[in-house]
Enzyme design. Structure first.
Site, PDB file in Angstrom:
ATOM      1  N   GLU A  91      13.287  80.652   4.693  1.00  0.00           N
ATOM      2  CA  GLU A  91      14.141  80.725   5.991  1.00  0.00           C
ATOM      3  C   GLU A  91      13.999  79.438   6.854  1.00  0.00           C
ATOM      4  OE1 GLU A  91      13.430  84.368   8.389  1.00  0.00           O
ATOM      5  OE2 GLU A  91      13.756  83.093  10.281  1.00  0.00           O
ATOM      6  N   ARG A 116      19.943  85.184   9.451  1.00  0.00           N
ATOM      7  CA  ARG A 116      19.654  84.018   9.808  1.00  0.00           C
ATOM      8  C   ARG A 116      20.418  83.039   9.155  1.00  0.00           C
ATOM      9  NH1 ARG A 116      17.774  86.337  12.470  1.00  0.00           N
ATOM     10  NH2 ARG A 116      15.580  87.471  12.721  1.00  0.00           N
ATOM     11  N   SER A 142       8.719  82.442  10.877  1.00  0.00           N
ATOM     12  CA  SER A 142       8.544  82.869   9.222  1.00  0.00           C
ATOM     13  C   SER A 142       9.273  81.905   8.114  1.00  0.00           C
ATOM     14  CB  SER A 142       9.552  84.126   9.222  1.00  0.00           C
ATOM     15  OG  SER A 142       9.146  85.309  10.134  1.00  0.00           O
TER      16      SER A 142
HETATM   17  C1  LIG Z   1       6.339  80.743  16.689  1.00  0.00           C
HETATM   18  C2  LIG Z   1       7.548  80.681  16.141  1.00  0.00           C
HETATM   19  C3  LIG Z   1       8.354  81.964  16.460  1.00  0.00           C
HETATM   20  C4  LIG Z   1       9.465  82.100  15.684  1.00  0.00           C
HETATM   21  N1  LIG Z   1      10.241  83.616  15.879  1.00  0.00           N
HETATM   22  C5  LIG Z   1      11.598  83.608  15.498  1.00  0.00           C
HETATM   23  C6  LIG Z   1      12.266  84.880  15.489  1.00  0.00           C
HETATM   24  O1  LIG Z   1      11.501  85.973  15.954  1.00  0.00           O
HETATM   25  N2  LIG Z   1      13.299  85.017  15.209  1.00  0.00           N
HETATM   26  C7  LIG Z   1      14.042  83.867  14.549  1.00  0.00           C
HETATM   27  O2  LIG Z   1      15.318  84.146  14.025  1.00  0.00           O
HETATM   28  N3  LIG Z   1      13.485  82.808  14.352  1.00  0.00           N
HETATM   29  C8  LIG Z   1      12.169  82.458  14.704  1.00  0.00           C
HETATM   30  N4  LIG Z   1      11.475  81.276  14.713  1.00  0.00           N
HETATM   31  C9  LIG Z   1      12.120  80.304  13.934  1.00  0.00           C
HETATM   32  C10 LIG Z   1      13.122  79.271  14.891  1.00  0.00           C
HETATM   33  O3  LIG Z   1      12.481  79.237  16.011  1.00  0.00           O
HETATM   34  C11 LIG Z   1      14.664  79.670  14.830  1.00  0.00           C
HETATM   35  O4  LIG Z   1      15.048  79.641  13.538  1.00  0.00           O
HETATM   36  C12 LIG Z   1      15.461  78.867  15.704  1.00  0.00           C
HETATM   37  O5  LIG Z   1      16.887  79.391  15.797  1.00  0.00           O
HETATM   38  C13 LIG Z   1      15.616  77.499  15.356  1.00  0.00           C
HETATM   39  O6  LIG Z   1      16.023  76.730  16.615  1.00  0.00           O
HETATM   40  P1  LIG Z   1      15.796  75.154  16.819  1.00  0.00           P
HETATM   41  O7  LIG Z   1      16.418  74.875  18.117  1.00  0.00           O
HETATM   42  O8  LIG Z   1      14.244  74.948  16.895  1.00  0.00           O
HETATM   43  O9  LIG Z   1      16.336  74.845  15.478  1.00  0.00           O
HETATM   44  P2  LIG Z   1      15.886  73.309  14.580  1.00  0.00           P
HETATM   45  O10 LIG Z   1      14.470  73.952  13.992  1.00  0.00           O
HETATM   46  O11 LIG Z   1      16.025  72.208  15.385  1.00  0.00           O
HETATM   47  O12 LIG Z   1      17.117  73.600  13.463  1.00  0.00           O
HETATM   48  C14 LIG Z   1      17.305  74.621  12.665  1.00  0.00           C
HETATM   49  C15 LIG Z   1      18.518  74.491  11.974  1.00  0.00           C
HETATM   50  O13 LIG Z   1      19.435  74.538  12.979  1.00  0.00           O
HETATM   51  C16 LIG Z   1      20.208  73.425  12.822  1.00  0.00           C
HETATM   52  N5  LIG Z   1      20.844  72.955  14.263  1.00  0.00           N
HETATM   53  C17 LIG Z   1      19.753  72.720  15.370  1.00  0.00           C
HETATM   54  N6  LIG Z   1      20.632  72.240  16.311  1.00  0.00           N
HETATM   55  C18 LIG Z   1      21.709  72.428  15.994  1.00  0.00           C
HETATM   56  C19 LIG Z   1      22.919  72.381  16.611  1.00  0.00           C
HETATM   57  N7  LIG Z   1      23.109  71.830  17.905  1.00  0.00           N
HETATM   58  N8  LIG Z   1      24.184  72.406  16.208  1.00  0.00           N
HETATM   59  C20 LIG Z   1      24.110  72.735  14.864  1.00  0.00           C
HETATM   60  N9  LIG Z   1      23.091  72.933  14.123  1.00  0.00           N
HETATM   61  C21 LIG Z   1      21.957  72.676  14.595  1.00  0.00           C
HETATM   62  C22 LIG Z   1      19.455  72.334  12.140  1.00  0.00           C
HETATM   63  O14 LIG Z   1      20.256  71.345  11.580  1.00  0.00           O
HETATM   64  C23 LIG Z   1      18.667  73.171  11.148  1.00  0.00           C
HETATM   65  O15 LIG Z   1      19.700  73.341   9.874  1.00  0.00           O
HETATM   66  C24 LIG Z   1      10.310  81.125  15.298  1.00  0.00           C
HETATM   67  C25 LIG Z   1       9.618  79.866  15.042  1.00  0.00           C
HETATM   68  C26 LIG Z   1       8.269  79.572  15.692  1.00  0.00           C
HETATM   69  C27 LIG Z   1       7.850  78.261  15.504  1.00  0.00           C
END
Ligand SMILES: Cc1cc2nc3c(=O)[nH]c(=O)nc-3n(C[C@H](O)[C@H](O)[C@H](O)COP(=O)(O)OP(=O)(O)OC[C@H]3O[C@@H](n4cnc5c(N)ncnc54)[C@H](O)[C@@H]3O)c2cc1C
Length: 292
Positions: free
Chosen positions: A287, A170, A217
């Site tokens: 996380e 992560r 998580s």
């Molecule tokens: C129901 C649920 C289930 C999930 N299951 C998992 C799982 O199985 N495995 C897992 O790893 N995660 C899981 N997650 C957590 C989450 O979805 C992940 O961490 C995902 O990678 C975040 O993506 P996002 O686009 O929503 O990022 P955001 O929440 O928008 O951002 C997360 C981080 O990434 C950065 N970021 C976002 N976009 C960019 C970009 N374009 N360039 C640079 N940095 C950027 C942000 O600044 C922040 O630091 C889950 C979340 C939920 C709600």
């Protein structure tokens, strides 16, 4: 006197909106600099300007891992208004960072390409998933990543082979805003992709609380252990502060049962960390990204 961010020069990027609609937790208030760039050059200008004012930037994708508190003068850059890109060349798929994981998997499937179904059901965008090195079921997004293009903290566009990036559980070494990425996928039949996707989604619905807003998580799993199990063994499952609750279904998820606030969630985080430290001698690491 400290120079202020030149919002006049950038008025076309500022949107007046509450942050709560940009977090999957549905928590967040006002931001001074909530910006909606429409192309790569906008992002570059924003980052240069923020940099010159010594202001931190925060890219926001699906918001599925961000808990907004008092964001202060942080320059929040949304990917929501960027153009969509989806191009296929043999097994290489190039996409814009703002694409939802679900759309990416479905579109690739139309070309008989798959492999990344293990992240089906995650409400994330490609850019956020790369930045977090999202993973599940013993696989991670870097297993398929080929190259990324991002705007670095000086506002320069950099294209980099993912073999030259550091990544871990992560975490990645990327500092800046990811705008495009290419993945090397596998040839796979639509039937098999659909079956794998459905299997993963049904496992998620079985284990995770999808009926309320959450950020997935809350804590990373310590080596050889599961954060959810540790929290459960400490008797914290179901603990509620305000309308934030440690999910009864999966103790590593904090859910918003209605109108939970940043403080409610933050309080639960502290209680979990203190209790697990006291009872198990383990320091749980966040996380999720808490922005305060
Ligand atoms: C129901 C649920 C289930 C999930 N299951 C998992 C799982 O199985 N495995 C897992 O790893 N995660 C899981 N997650 C957590 C989450 O979805 C992940 O961490 C995902 O990678 C975040 O993506 P996002 O686009 O929503 O990022 P955001 O929440 O928008 O951002 C997360 C981080 O990434 C950065 N970021 C976002 N976009 C960019 C970009 N374009 N360039 C640079 N940095 C950027 C942000 O600044 C922040 O630091 C889950 C979340 C939920 C709600």
């Amino acid at each position: 006197m400290e120079k202020m961010f030149d919002s006049k020069m950038l008025t076309s990027f500022v949107i007046k909106s509450s942050l709560n609609i940009y977090s999957n937790m549905k928590i967040g208030g006002d931001a001074t600099y909530l910006l909606a760039p429409q192309n790569v050059s906008d992002i570059s200008s924003i980052i240069k300007e923020a940099n010159s004012q010594n202001l931190k930037i925060l890219p926001v994708g699906g918001g599925s891992n961000i808990l907004f508190g008092n964001v202060g003068n942080r320059v929040i850059i949304l990917d929501a208004y960027l153009p969509d890109i989806f191009q296929v060349d043999h097994k290489i798929v190039t996409v814009s960072s703002n694409m939802k994981i679900s759309s990416f998997i479905d579109k690739a499937m139309q070309h008989g390409l798959g492999g990344m179904e293990f992240i089906s059901g995650i409400p994330a965008h490609i850019g956020g998933a790369i930045h977090m090195n999202a993973g599940a079921f013993e696989k991670c997004i870097f297993d398929y990543l080929y190259w990324i293009e991002y705007i670095n903290l000086e506002g320069k566009v950099i294209k980099i082979d993912c073999r030259n990036l550091e990544f871990g559980y992560r975490t990645t070494s990327i500092e800046g805003f990811i705008v495009r990425a290419a993945f090397k996928l596998d040839k796979k039949t639509k039937k098999k992709i659909l079956a794998d996707k459905e299997d993963i989604i049904s496992k998620r619905f079985e284990r995770h609380p999808y009926d309320y807003p959450s950020l997935g998580s809350t804590f990373k799993n310590p080596k050889g252990k599961f954060a959810g199990q540790l929290i459960d063994e400490c008797g914290l499952k179901g603990l509620q502060i305000g309308e934030a609750q440690i999910s009864k279904k999966h103790a590593n998820f904090i859910i918003n049962k209605g109108s939970a606030t940043f403080n409610d969630v933050n309080e639960l985080i502290k209680i979990i960390q203190e209790t697990v430290k006291r009872q198990k001698g383990i320091e749980l690491q966040l996380e999720i990204k808490v922005i305060n």
